[in-house]
Design a protein around this motif. Sequence first.
Motif, short mmCIF file in Angstrom:
data_model
loop_
_atom_site.label_atom_id
_atom_site.label_comp_id
_atom_site.label_asym_id
_atom_site.label_seq_id
_atom_site.Cartn_x
_atom_site.Cartn_y
_atom_site.Cartn_z
N ARG A 1 0.92 4.29 -2.71
CA ARG A 1 0.62 5.64 -2.25
C ARG A 1 1.77 6.59 -2.53
O ARG A 1 1.59 7.65 -3.09
CB ARG A 1 0.36 5.57 -0.74
N LYS B 1 0.83 -1.21 0.00
CA LYS B 1 0.00 0.00 0.00
C LYS B 1 0.86 1.26 0.00
O LYS B 1 0.57 2.23 -0.68
CB LYS B 1 -0.93 0.00 1.22
N LYS B 2 1.94 1.20 0.77
CA LYS B 2 2.85 2.33 0.85
C LYS B 2 3.46 2.64 -0.52
O LYS B 2 3.53 3.80 -0.93
CB LYS B 2 3.97 2.00 1.85
#
Lengths: 251, 332
Positions: free
Chosen positions: B184, B180-181
């Motif tokens: 993002r 997810k990082k």
Amino acid sequence: MNREIEAIYALWKRELIRFFRAKSRVIGSLGMPFFFLAILGTGLSNAFALPMEGNYLEFITPGIIGMVLMFGSMFSGIIVLIDRQFGFLKETLVAPVSRTSIVIGKALGGATTAMFQGIIIMLIAFFLGVNFQIGNAVLLLVFMFMISVMFVSLGITIASKMEDMHGFQIIMNFLIMPLFFLSGALFPLSTAPEILKAASMFDPLTYGVNGLRFILLGYSEVPFATCFAVISAFTIAFIAIAILAFNRIEE
Amino acid sequence: MASNAIETRELSKNYKELKAVDKVSLVVEKGTIFGLLGPNGAGKTTLISMLVTMRKPSGGSAKVNGFDIEREAGKVRESIGIVFQDQSLDDELTAKENLEMHAAMYNVPKGERRKRIEGMVKLVGLEEQLNKEVKTFSGGMKRRLEIARGLVHHPKILFLDEPTIGLDPQTRTSIWDYIKKLNREKGITIILTTHYMDEADSVCGKVAIIDHGKIIAEGGPKQMKNELGGDVVSIECANSEKCRKQLEGFAWVKNAVKHGGTVDARVEKGEEKIPKILAFAAKKGIMVKSVSLRKPSLDDVFIHYTGRTIREQEASPGAAMRLRRKAWGQKR
């Protein structure tokens, strides 16, 4: 182009790192040839008449160097199978690099480590008392290189065709050992039965061993020019076949 | 510049009589985390392996980062990163050597390699292990290293085939956090396959459900669950098939699916239906062991479209055979 050379270099380096990292593998690979020389070579040193000057140890030294080159490079080629089993092959196959470069990188890496082993065996033989008369060191290296590349390519070809390691024993017993025994590494072909002599003419290692014997000791049962021509032809043919076979691996 | 990360048109792959991927048309927009969901053997891995140019399609076409997967395979490969289902590191090399090797193969400029490798290793939290041999790593560390490796050449899309399979729950959570990082902070499009529906639900912006080589549903996880509507009442009971049949007879039950000894009934206002269900069960002599109420999950979405749970399908011998036939790296 630059990219392909980068990849070849990276793959070559990988072979070297892997080879020298496993100390036990380096030592293990030198065990058999050492005993061949130290025990068989010295033990049989007066057992039969040779068609050349010098003793049996001297006679088999080029043969054992040829064996080391063949074993070492064959194994490097067959490692492709292990790479496949452990998944690393996929990483190389999906890289934006041609398969040809992958084969070349592997072949150069395998040849380098095999030559290293060959040279170590030469040193051991020297300390055991073999009297080398090396006429041309560059020619020696080139010749060793060709023998190695030829057999890495054969190993890669076999690995590309095999599903897993189960067939390895068959390759060892029905390909590698006969190639070694027929090559005239351990006995003079000139006094061997006709059928063996005929069969040995189809063995590429025969030309490798005799070529080495000529460069190292000045004696050969096959004219050196023939050896050189046959080895060159086999090397080119085998690497071409390896590239073809490797290109056929689906993933 | 193409605006979509991936576009496929009737992409197909047949293995003899088996249609592993059957005319899949799919669009993935840039910057999404896209989940390809389905049981083992559904065709997820085959679909991905065509997109990453490892396998040639039997029919149809696809573009990845605007490049055709057949005619511009080299450009596709340069622009994507891949993390395979099975481990694909060289165990005998160190983490750093693995990354350097990758950087060289993907033509990362020499001057930048060190910086990039350090950056990626930091991202996945392996700074301490950089010079250790990979064979000393745990499963989770290896997976993280593979993710780092897949990113060293700055791909626009990262493909992850079952990134959390075989890992313990804690490690799984941390792997998803890294993913997810990445999405993002770096804006990388992520295409992943998984058969953990709950994980897909919490990570993916968009999912497609694939079964028997076909995409049977597509959309945002939330939207898909909302479309299903209502609540799911799970009834664990002795005579589950009888229970299911009876439940299906009621007008207020949208559908009822049995899996194992449990019947899932989709209804509106579940809390009001539970007493009704219990009353009818008592009347029909159905022994109810437990009842639970929940909002529909992606699992329920899957059940809705396929009539089975994802686990039931896996257990079937046909699926196992499909799986075996298509295992990466074994098939030649």
